[in-house]
Design a protein around this motif. Sequence first.
Motif, PDB file in Angstrom:
ATOM      1  N   ARG A   6       0.765  -1.250  -0.012  1.00 45.13           N
ATOM      2  CA  ARG A   6      -0.118  -0.001  -0.064  1.00 45.13           C
ATOM      3  C   ARG A   6       0.844   1.098   0.016  1.00 45.13           C
ATOM      4  O   ARG A   6       1.858   1.157   0.509  1.00 45.13           O
ATOM      5  N   ALA A   8       0.292   5.184   1.316  1.00 39.42           N
ATOM      6  CA  ALA A   8      -0.597   5.611   2.215  1.00 39.42           C
ATOM      7  C   ALA A   8      -0.304   7.080   2.542  1.00 39.42           C
ATOM      8  O   ALA A   8       0.161   7.427   3.350  1.00 39.42           O
ATOM      9  N   PRO A   9      -0.510   7.971   1.461  1.00 37.90           N
ATOM     10  CA  PRO A   9      -0.335   9.411   1.588  1.00 37.90           C
ATOM     11  C   PRO A   9      -1.306   9.959   2.549  1.00 37.90           C
ATOM     12  O   PRO A   9      -2.407   9.688   2.707  1.00 37.90           O
ATOM     13  N   SER A  10      -0.915  11.057   3.248  1.00 34.20           N
ATOM     14  CA  SER A  10      -1.924  11.986   3.917  1.00 34.20           C
ATOM     15  C   SER A  10      -2.398  13.097   3.072  1.00 34.20           C
ATOM     16  O   SER A  10      -1.608  13.894   2.713  1.00 34.20           O
ATOM     17  N   ARG A  40      -4.035   4.261  -0.189  1.00 32.54           N
ATOM     18  CA  ARG A  40      -4.817   4.298   1.096  1.00 32.54           C
ATOM     19  C   ARG A  40      -4.848   5.689   1.457  1.00 32.54           C
ATOM     20  O   ARG A  40      -3.544   6.314   1.672  1.00 32.54           O
ATOM     21  N   ASP A  42      -4.833   8.449   4.045  1.00 29.86           N
ATOM     22  CA  ASP A  42      -4.619   8.637   5.433  1.00 29.86           C
ATOM     23  C   ASP A  42      -5.139  10.030   5.904  1.00 29.86           C
ATOM     24  O   ASP A  42      -4.642  10.847   6.147  1.00 29.86           O
ATOM     25  N   TYR A 184      -2.255   8.700  13.529  1.00 30.18           N
ATOM     26  CA  TYR A 184      -2.155   7.693  12.428  1.00 30.18           C
ATOM     27  C   TYR A 184      -1.639   6.375  12.840  1.00 30.18           C
ATOM     28  O   TYR A 184      -2.242   5.444  12.168  1.00 30.18           O
ATOM     29  N   SER A 188      -3.410   2.677  10.846  1.00 32.02           N
ATOM     30  CA  SER A 188      -2.635   2.154   9.727  1.00 32.02           C
ATOM     31  C   SER A 188      -2.397   0.740  10.116  1.00 32.02           C
ATOM     32  O   SER A 188      -2.459  -0.065   9.234  1.00 32.02           O
ATOM     33  N   ARG A 202       8.208   2.239   3.001  1.00 29.12           N
ATOM     34  CA  ARG A 202       7.830   3.532   3.417  1.00 29.12           C
ATOM     35  C   ARG A 202       9.392   4.288   3.728  1.00 29.12           C
ATOM     36  O   ARG A 202      10.123   3.600   3.924  1.00 29.12           O
ATOM     37  N   HIS A 206      10.056   6.398   9.458  1.00 30.08           N
ATOM     38  CA  HIS A 206       8.962   5.445  10.169  1.00 30.08           C
ATOM     39  C   HIS A 206       9.529   4.329  10.786  1.00 30.08           C
ATOM     40  O   HIS A 206       8.957   3.635  11.500  1.00 30.08           O
TER      41      HIS A 206
HETATM   42  N1  GLU Z   1       0.436   8.792   6.071  1.00 30.71           N
HETATM   43  C1  GLU Z   1       1.673   8.426   6.504  1.00 30.71           C
HETATM   44  C2  GLU Z   1       2.716   9.283   5.843  1.00 30.71           C
HETATM   45  O1  GLU Z   1       2.461   9.743   4.833  1.00 30.71           O
HETATM   46  C3  GLU Z   1       1.863   6.960   5.915  1.00 30.71           C
HETATM   47  C4  GLU Z   1       3.065   5.982   6.363  1.00 30.71           C
HETATM   48  C5  GLU Z   1       2.937   4.822   6.058  1.00 30.71           C
HETATM   49  O2  GLU Z   1       3.276   4.247   5.059  1.00 30.71           O
HETATM   50  O3  GLU Z   1       2.499   3.902   7.157  1.00 30.71           O
HETATM   51  O4  GLU Z   1       3.536   8.928   6.579  1.00 30.71           O
END
Ligand code: GLU
Length: 442
Positions: A6, A8-10, A40, A42, A184, A188, A202, A206
Motif C-alpha cells: 500500500r 498511504a499518503p496523507s 490508502r 490517510d 495515524y 494504519s 515507506r 518511520h
Molecule cells: N500517512 C503516513 C505518511 O504519509 C503513512 C506512513 C506509512 O506508510 O505507514 O507518512
Amino acid sequence: MSVTVRWAPSPTGRIHLGNARPALLNWFFARRHGGRYVLRMDDTDLARSTRESADGIEADLAWFGIAPDLLVRQSERTALYDAARDRLIASGRLYPCYETEEELDRKRARARLLGKPPIYDRAALDLSAEDRARLEAEGRVPHWRFRLDGRPVHFDDLIKGPQTVNTASMSDPVLIRADGSYLYTLPSVVDDIDLGITHVIRGEDHVSNTGTQIEIFEALGGNVPIFGHHNLLTDAQGQGFSKRLGSQSISDFRAEGYEPLAIAIVATLTGTGMPVEPYADLDAIAEKLDFSMISHGSARFDPVELDTLNARLLHAMPYAEAAPRLSALGLEGEAMWLLLRENLAKFSDIAEWSKLLTGPVEPVVSDEDRDFLALAKALLPLEPWDETTWSQWTDILKNTTGRKGKALFLPLRMALTGRHDGPELRSLLVLLGRTACLDRLP
Ligand code: GLU
C-alpha cells in the motif's frame, strides 16, 4: 503468499518528489512480484485533509500511469478502528490518561532536570476506577495510550537489513486524542491487517514507529508484514521536501512540461545503485530494481540531472509514442519528429521547432555573406533530393569559394533557419524542399 502493498499518503496538500518515491517504489515492488497495489488515503486528520488533495493525489498517480487495484479512505473506516480500540481496551493494552498538555510538559521538564529521558511515567495506569470517575466529573476527557511491552523489537528490513527498536526507551504512544479522533498509528495497523498487506514500504522516518506498530500488530493478533524503509529524497539544498512550502509538487513539474517518466526515474533511482538514465517505461525499472540497490545514505535531487534526463527521453522517443501528442498540437510527420526531437528540452518545444519546416522563418543574412549566399542559391541542386544533396551542394560551394567549416556552414544555417543552432541540415534540406530553400536564400 501473494504480495499486497500500500501507499498511504496523507491528503493534506499536493504530493512532491519526496512523496512520489514511496508511491513508485511500492508499485515497482508489486509489479516485480505480481502483487496488488492499494492506495490508502490517510485522512483521519479531518482538519487538514481535503477531498481536493486526495483527488489531486489520484491524478498525480494516474499521470505516472499507475492505477491502484484498490482505493480506501481511512475516514470511511472508523468502525474498524473502533472495534480494534475496544479489543485493546479489553486486553488492557489501551488505557485512558487525563494529563493536560501543561502537566505533561511539567513532567518532561522534571525528568530532564533529573537527567532522565522524558518518557511518560504511566501515572495513569495507577488510577483507580474512583480516580477516573472523579477526574471525569471535573470535566476531564481522556486521551488513550498504548501500553508498550518495553522490549527490543527486532525486524528484518527489506532495505536496511536487521533492525532493532527498543520500545523501553519510548513513551507509550497516544493512539486516540481527547476529542476521540485517531492518530495515524493505530488505523494504519488495523488497515494493514484488514487489507492483508504483506509488505510495508515507506520512508526511513518511520523506523521507530515500526517498533510500536509491530507491538500493536501482535496485540491485535494480526500478521506482522515485512517492512522496508527507504532513504528519503531531499531537495537540491539537502532539505526535506515539504508540502507546506508547496515546493516542487508533482503537479508543478507536470505544468512545467516534464515527462512523467523523467520525474518517476529521478524520484526513485536517485540514491540507488541504478543509474538515473532513460528506461523504456516503469516496467523496465520494476524489472531491474532490486531493493538491495537502494542506498542507506541520503538521496539528493539534482535539477540539472532531471533536465538532462527529460531531454534524453525525448531525443529517443519513437514516433509512435509521440504521434498522439503531436496531433494534439496540430502536428504530424515521422520524418519531422525524427529530425527535430533531438533539439527538445520539453515536449512542447516541438511547436516552435516545427516552424523551421512550416515557416515563417526570418532568414538571418550578414552583409559579408550576401554574395556567398547568392552563389549558394544559384548552385542549389535540382530535385529530386535525398540525404546526399546537402554534401553535393556544400562540396561545390567549398570548391568554388574556398570556404570551409563554420564559414561555409553557418551562413547557410542562419539563412535557412534563422538561428545558429538546430537540427542536422542534411535532413532538414530534404524536408524543406527546393522551393522553400530558394525562398529563404537572399
Ligand atoms: N500517512 C503516513 C505518511 O504519509 C503513512 C506512513 C506509512 O506508510 O505507514 O507518512
